[in-house]
Write a protein that holds these residues in place. Structure first.
Motif, short mmCIF file in Angstrom:
data_model
loop_
_atom_site.label_atom_id
_atom_site.label_comp_id
_atom_site.label_asym_id
_atom_site.label_seq_id
_atom_site.Cartn_x
_atom_site.Cartn_y
_atom_site.Cartn_z
N SER A 1 -56.30 -15.28 -31.34
CA SER A 1 -56.83 -16.64 -31.40
C SER A 1 -55.81 -17.57 -30.76
CB SER A 1 -57.09 -17.04 -32.85
OG SER A 1 -55.88 -17.08 -33.57
N LYS A 2 -56.22 -18.82 -30.60
CA LYS A 2 -55.30 -19.79 -30.01
C LYS A 2 -54.08 -19.99 -30.88
CE LYS A 2 -58.84 -22.22 -27.44
NZ LYS A 2 -59.54 -23.48 -27.22
N LYS A 3 -54.29 -19.90 -32.20
CA LYS A 3 -53.19 -20.12 -33.11
C LYS A 3 -53.24 -19.07 -34.22
CE LYS A 3 -51.01 -23.57 -36.00
NZ LYS A 3 -51.11 -24.87 -36.63
N ASP A 4 -52.19 -18.26 -34.32
CA ASP A 4 -52.11 -17.27 -35.39
C ASP A 4 -51.75 -17.97 -36.69
OD1 ASP A 4 -52.75 -15.02 -33.92
OD2 ASP A 4 -50.68 -14.67 -33.30
N PRO A 5 -52.11 -17.37 -37.83
CA PRO A 5 -51.75 -17.99 -39.11
C PRO A 5 -50.23 -18.01 -39.29
CG PRO A 5 -52.78 -15.84 -39.43
CD PRO A 5 -52.85 -16.14 -37.98
N PRO A 6 -49.73 -18.89 -40.14
CA PRO A 6 -48.28 -18.97 -40.35
C PRO A 6 -47.72 -17.64 -40.86
CG PRO A 6 -49.43 -20.72 -41.54
CD PRO A 6 -50.47 -19.83 -40.94
N GLU A 7 -46.57 -17.26 -40.35
CA GLU A 7 -45.92 -16.03 -40.77
C GLU A 7 -45.64 -16.07 -42.27
OE1 GLU A 7 -41.87 -13.57 -39.75
OE2 GLU A 7 -42.78 -14.79 -38.18
N SER B 1 -47.94 -15.88 -44.59
CA SER B 1 -49.11 -16.34 -45.33
C SER B 1 -50.02 -15.15 -45.65
CB SER B 1 -49.89 -17.37 -44.52
OG SER B 1 -50.48 -16.75 -43.38
N PHE B 2 -50.92 -15.37 -46.60
CA PHE B 2 -51.88 -14.33 -46.94
C PHE B 2 -52.76 -14.01 -45.74
CE2 PHE B 2 -51.12 -15.90 -51.32
CZ PHE B 2 -50.68 -14.71 -51.87
N GLU B 3 -53.10 -15.04 -44.97
CA GLU B 3 -53.93 -14.82 -43.78
C GLU B 3 -53.22 -13.95 -42.76
OE1 GLU B 3 -53.27 -17.88 -45.06
OE2 GLU B 3 -55.20 -18.41 -45.93
N ALA B 4 -51.92 -14.19 -42.57
CA ALA B 4 -51.14 -13.38 -41.62
C ALA B 4 -51.05 -11.94 -42.11
CB ALA B 4 -49.75 -13.97 -41.44
N ALA B 5 -50.88 -11.76 -43.42
CA ALA B 5 -50.81 -10.40 -43.97
C ALA B 5 -52.14 -9.68 -43.79
CB ALA B 5 -50.43 -10.46 -45.45
N ALA B 6 -53.24 -10.37 -44.03
CA ALA B 6 -54.56 -9.76 -43.87
C ALA B 6 -54.80 -9.39 -42.41
CB ALA B 6 -55.63 -10.71 -44.37
N LEU B 7 -54.40 -10.25 -41.50
CA LEU B 7 -54.58 -9.97 -40.08
C LEU B 7 -53.73 -8.77 -39.65
CD1 LEU B 7 -55.88 -10.83 -37.42
CD2 LEU B 7 -54.00 -12.44 -37.09
N TRP B 8 -52.49 -8.71 -40.14
CA TRP B 8 -51.61 -7.58 -39.82
C TRP B 8 -52.21 -6.29 -40.37
CZ3 TRP B 8 -49.02 -4.08 -42.92
CH2 TRP B 8 -48.10 -3.26 -42.27
N GLN B 9 -52.71 -6.33 -41.61
CA GLN B 9 -53.30 -5.15 -42.22
C GLN B 9 -54.52 -4.68 -41.43
OE1 GLN B 9 -54.63 -5.73 -46.26
NE2 GLN B 9 -54.34 -3.59 -46.75
N LEU B 10 -55.34 -5.61 -40.98
CA LEU B 10 -56.51 -5.26 -40.18
C LEU B 10 -56.09 -4.62 -38.86
CD1 LEU B 10 -59.54 -5.30 -39.59
CD2 LEU B 10 -59.25 -7.64 -38.74
N ARG B 11 -55.10 -5.20 -38.21
CA ARG B 11 -54.63 -4.63 -36.93
C ARG B 11 -54.09 -3.22 -37.12
NH1 ARG B 11 -51.83 -10.20 -34.82
NH2 ARG B 11 -53.71 -11.08 -33.89
N MET B 12 -53.33 -2.99 -38.21
CA MET B 12 -52.79 -1.66 -38.46
C MET B 12 -53.90 -0.66 -38.78
SD MET B 12 -49.53 -1.71 -37.99
CE MET B 12 -49.88 -2.84 -36.64
N ALA B 13 -54.89 -1.09 -39.53
CA ALA B 13 -56.01 -0.21 -39.86
C ALA B 13 -56.77 0.20 -38.61
CB ALA B 13 -56.94 -0.88 -40.86
N LEU B 14 -56.94 -0.73 -37.70
CA LEU B 14 -57.67 -0.41 -36.47
C LEU B 14 -56.89 0.56 -35.58
CD1 LEU B 14 -59.11 -3.93 -35.63
CD2 LEU B 14 -60.38 -1.93 -36.45
N LYS B 15 -55.57 0.56 -35.70
CA LYS B 15 -54.74 1.47 -34.91
C LYS B 15 -54.61 2.85 -35.56
CE LYS B 15 -51.76 -2.09 -32.93
NZ LYS B 15 -50.38 -2.60 -32.84
N SER B 16 -54.88 2.93 -36.87
CA SER B 16 -54.68 4.17 -37.62
C SER B 16 -55.81 5.16 -37.38
CB SER B 16 -54.62 3.86 -39.12
OG SER B 16 -53.55 3.01 -39.41
N THR B 17 -55.46 6.43 -37.50
CA THR B 17 -56.48 7.47 -37.46
C THR B 17 -57.06 7.63 -38.86
OG1 THR B 17 -54.92 9.23 -38.03
CG2 THR B 17 -55.17 8.71 -35.67
#
Length: 62
Positions: free
Chosen positions: A3-9, A11-27
């Protein structure tokens, strides 16, 4: 998925986004192993902490 602006480092939103990105990369095997690790961690925490075990039992009843 940027997005144009990522959530603040930190934050719960940043953690959720990181978790989603990791899940998408995982087998599938990695995700299953992560779930098993969480189950094992929770079981060990309950076994070593009587107050936590009592809280889990109260939550299971509700």
């Amino acid at each position: 998925m940027t997005s144009k602006k990522d959530p603040p480092e930190g934050s719960f939103e940043a953690a959720a986004l990181w978790q989603l990105r990791m899940a998408l990369k995982s087998t599938h095997a990695q995700r299953l192993q992560d779930l098993q690790d969480m189950i094992d961690f929770n079981a060990a925490a309950e076994a070593n902490n009587p107050q936590l075990r009592a809280a889990v039992k109260r939550l299971a009843k509700s």
